[in-house]
Design a protein around this motif. Sequence first.
Motif, short mmCIF file in Angstrom:
data_model
loop_
_atom_site.label_atom_id
_atom_site.label_comp_id
_atom_site.label_asym_id
_atom_site.label_seq_id
_atom_site.Cartn_x
_atom_site.Cartn_y
_atom_site.Cartn_z
N UNK A 51 51.57 -85.29 -0.88
CA UNK A 51 50.24 -85.22 -1.49
C UNK A 51 49.55 -83.95 -1.00
N UNK A 52 49.15 -83.10 -1.94
CA UNK A 52 48.52 -81.83 -1.58
C UNK A 52 47.01 -82.02 -1.42
N UNK A 53 46.64 -82.72 -0.38
CA UNK A 53 45.25 -82.89 0.02
C UNK A 53 45.16 -82.56 1.51
N UNK A 54 44.08 -81.89 1.90
CA UNK A 54 43.99 -81.40 3.28
C UNK A 54 44.22 -82.49 4.31
N UNK A 55 43.59 -83.64 4.17
CA UNK A 55 43.75 -84.70 5.17
C UNK A 55 45.19 -85.16 5.27
N UNK A 56 45.85 -85.35 4.13
CA UNK A 56 47.23 -85.81 4.15
C UNK A 56 48.16 -84.76 4.78
N UNK A 57 47.90 -83.50 4.51
CA UNK A 57 48.71 -82.45 5.09
C UNK A 57 48.54 -82.39 6.60
#
Length: 275
Positions: A51-57
């Motif tokens: 998932x390309x979302x800051x938190x997930x990264x």
Amino acid sequence: MKPAKVDAYLRRIGVTHPAWPTADVLRELQLRHLLTVPFENLSIHLGEEIVLEEKRLLDKLVGARRGGFCYELNGAFGALLKALGFDVTLLAGRVYGEKERLGIPYDHLALRVRTVDGGDWLADVGFGAHSHYPLAFGERGEQTDPAGTFRVIVAGADPAGVRGTAGKFGDLEVVRDGKSQYRLETRPRVLGDFAAGAWWHSTSPESHFTRSLVCSRVTEDGGRTTLSGRTLTVTGPGGGKEKTELGTDEEVLEAYRERFGVVLDRVPVVRNGGV
């Protein structure tokens, strides 16, 4: 990014909090990232969602102490740089593959980074074997790096020559040792623009990421350690290679843990029957 997460990220790569977002700091951050956070595609073969979302990264790279491929590595690194005061622009690239054919749109994510001391740099911690240090974005001549001789030139120019400038939204070629690595757009993008590319590389049987396993990082001596399936390859700074075939699952899991700091509860298996 919250200050506590910034500090955790910096601890992850072994760097103290810098005073200013300078070119020297950017060089240190890129090298330390390459030394500590592996380029890997294990999630694809472990059935883990990307998932390309800051938190997930950040949860993956910092919290779980994993690596990733370009969208994840440069996506997270770009967020860190922004939090540290750098001016960061996400750029889309297309990678040269077999027979020098360009890959799909949004094939690669790289970073254009401006520093407070006037530097304008191409930073990239997500291309596997690539430059150890950022490349001067506007320089069209040779740039010497521990990983080779690089050029950032106008797309379509002779990789050995210097010709013109990119223009406002012109494409550039990133060249290593005379061979084009990827074509880079200079138009600004946002992380969500790369979702289709990440999905394709995670699911398509045409993607080399679905057909092979890789976990790789730069070593302190300037070489590289790579685990592809059960083959462990140690490349010295001079280019010499030593390969070891790992026989058991326990040996593979130990290699992930000891060589890359990646702790897994099972050995990933290539989903499309590759290596």
